[in-house]
Scaffold this active site. Structure first.
Site, PDB file in Angstrom:
ATOM      1  N   PRO A   2      73.118  44.847  35.421  1.00 27.18           N
ATOM      2  CA  PRO A   2      72.291  45.918  34.929  1.00 27.18           C
ATOM      3  C   PRO A   2      71.384  46.478  35.973  1.00 27.18           C
ATOM      4  CG  PRO A   2      71.925  43.849  33.763  1.00 27.18           C
ATOM      5  CD  PRO A   2      72.663  43.562  34.978  1.00 27.18           C
ATOM      6  N   GLU A   3      71.545  47.731  36.165  1.00 31.03           N
ATOM      7  CA  GLU A   3      70.636  48.504  36.996  1.00 31.03           C
ATOM      8  C   GLU A   3      69.912  49.450  36.029  1.00 31.03           C
ATOM      9  OE1 GLU A   3      72.631  50.104  40.479  1.00 31.03           O
ATOM     10  OE2 GLU A   3      74.161  48.556  40.357  1.00 31.03           O
TER      11      GLU A   3
END
Length: 272
Positions: A2-3
Site C-alpha cells: 500500500p502506497e
DNA sequence: AATGGGACCTGCGCGC
DNA sequence: TGCGCGCAGGTCCCAT
C-alpha cells in the site's frame, strides 16, 4: 503493497461504511502487530468506542475515536483491512492478526502475512514519530515549493520520490510510474532536472496518484480494498512489473535494475 | 549528505 | 517431489 492510492482508497471506503459504528469487540491473534500500548490495554481501551472520523497522512491510516484517541494503522508491505458481515468463522481466515467486531453486524479484519504492519492507539496522532518525520502530501504541493525542494538534492530522483521525509505517500510502484510519465531516468540526480522536467514531474505525481485512486489502487499480490475486491490500477502500469515487455509508447523493451535495494523499472528509450 | 546493506517476517516462484 | 535462493507495495538503523 500500500502506497498513498491504496491507503486513500481504503480510507474513502471506510468513510462510507464504518463511520459512526461502535467497536464492540477486539480480538488480537498476533500481539506483535500492536505497537502501543500493550495488547491488553489496546483491547480494553478500544472496547465501546465509536469511529468518529477516518484520516490519512502519507501511508498511515488514522481512525479518530469517540473519546478523542486515535487508532493508527500502517499496512507496510502485506497489510489488508477487510470488512465482512459477521460470520461464525470471521477472523479465522489465513493471515488475520486482529479482528474488530463492529456494531451493525460487521467484522473488520486486519490481515498481514509478513507481520510488518503496525497498529497503535494514541492520544494524539500528530505526536507519533513517524508522522513528525513526514514530508508534504503530494496533493498539497505547489509547483514553486516542489522546485525548491528539488534544487538542493543530489540524490537520485527515484529514491528521493520514495523518501517519506521528502514527500509522503509515494512508494516503489508509483515512483516508477511517475518517472515514466515524466520521461525521466530514475538514476538522474534530483538537482540535474531542467525546469521543464521538474514541471513534468510535478504534473506526473498528481496525475498518476489521482488516476490510481480513481481505479482503486494496484493489487499485485496482497492489497485489496475494504470490500475484499482487488484494485484495478495494475492494468494501467506502464513500467512496474513489465520488465522484458515492450514499452507502450516506443516499443523498446522495459528494463529492470536495482536502486537502493529496490526493483526499478523503466523504459531506456523514453526516460532520459 | 548520500548510499548500501541488513534487519524485521512470511510465502511464492524458479532452477536444479 | 524437494530444497535453496531470490524476491516482494515499507521503514528503521548502522556503517562507510
Amino acid at each position: 503493497m500500500p502506497e498513498l492510492p491504496e491507503v486513500e482508497t481504503i480510507k474513502r471506503d471506510m468513510q462510507k461504511v464504518i463511520l459512526g459504528r461502535k467497536i464492540t469487540g477486539v480480538y488480537v491473534h498476533k500481539p506483535v502487530v500492536i505497537r502501543e500500548p500493550s495488547p491488553a490495554a489496546f483491547k480494553k481501551s478500544l472496547q465501546g468506542l465509536t469511529i468518529k472520523n477516518i484520516l490519512r497522512r502519507g501511508k498511515l491510516l488514522i481512525l479518530e475515536l469517540s473519546n478523542g484517541s486515535f487508532l493508527t494503522i500502517h499496512l507496510k508491505m502485506t497489510g489488508q483491512l477487510v470488512l465482512s458481515q459477521n460470520l461464525r468463522n470471521s477472523g479465522g481466515s489465513g493471515n488475520s492478526r486482529v479482528t474488530f467486531q463492529l456494531s451493525g453486524g460487521k467484522t473488520l479484519n486486519f490481515n498481514d502475512q509478513r507481520l510488518f504492519g503496525e497498529l497503535r492507539l494514541v492520544d494524539s496522532w500528530k505526536k507519533i514519530k513517524f508522522i513528525q518525520g513526514l514530508g508534504p502530501e503530494p496533493f498539497d504541493l505547489t509547483y514553486g515549493g516542489f522546485q525548491d525542494m528539488l534544487s538542493e538534492k543530489k540524490t537520485r530522483i527515484k529514491p528521493l520520490l520514495m523518501d517519506q521525509s521528502f514527500i509522503s505517500g509515494i512508494g516503489n510502484i508509483y515512483a516508477a510510474e511517475i518517472l515514466f510519465r515524466a520521461r525521466i531516468d530514475p538514476d538522474r540526480p534530483a538537482q540535474s532536472l531542467s525546469e521543464k522536467e521538474k514541471q513534468a514531474l510535478y504534473k506526473a505525481i498528481k496525475e498518476v496518484l489521482k488516476s490510481a485512486i480513481k481505479h482503486g489502487g494496484s493489487s499485485i499480490d496482497d492489497y485489496v480494498q475494504l470490500s475484499g475486491k482487488r484494485g484495478d490500477y495494475v492494468k494501467f502500469h506502464r513500467v512496474y512489473g513489465r520488465q522484458g515487455q515492450p514499452c507502450f509508447v516506443c516499443n523498446s523493451i522495459i528494463k529492470k535494475n536495482t536502486q537502493g535495494g529496490r526493483g526499478t523499472y523503466f523504459c531506456p528509450k523514453c526516460q532520459k
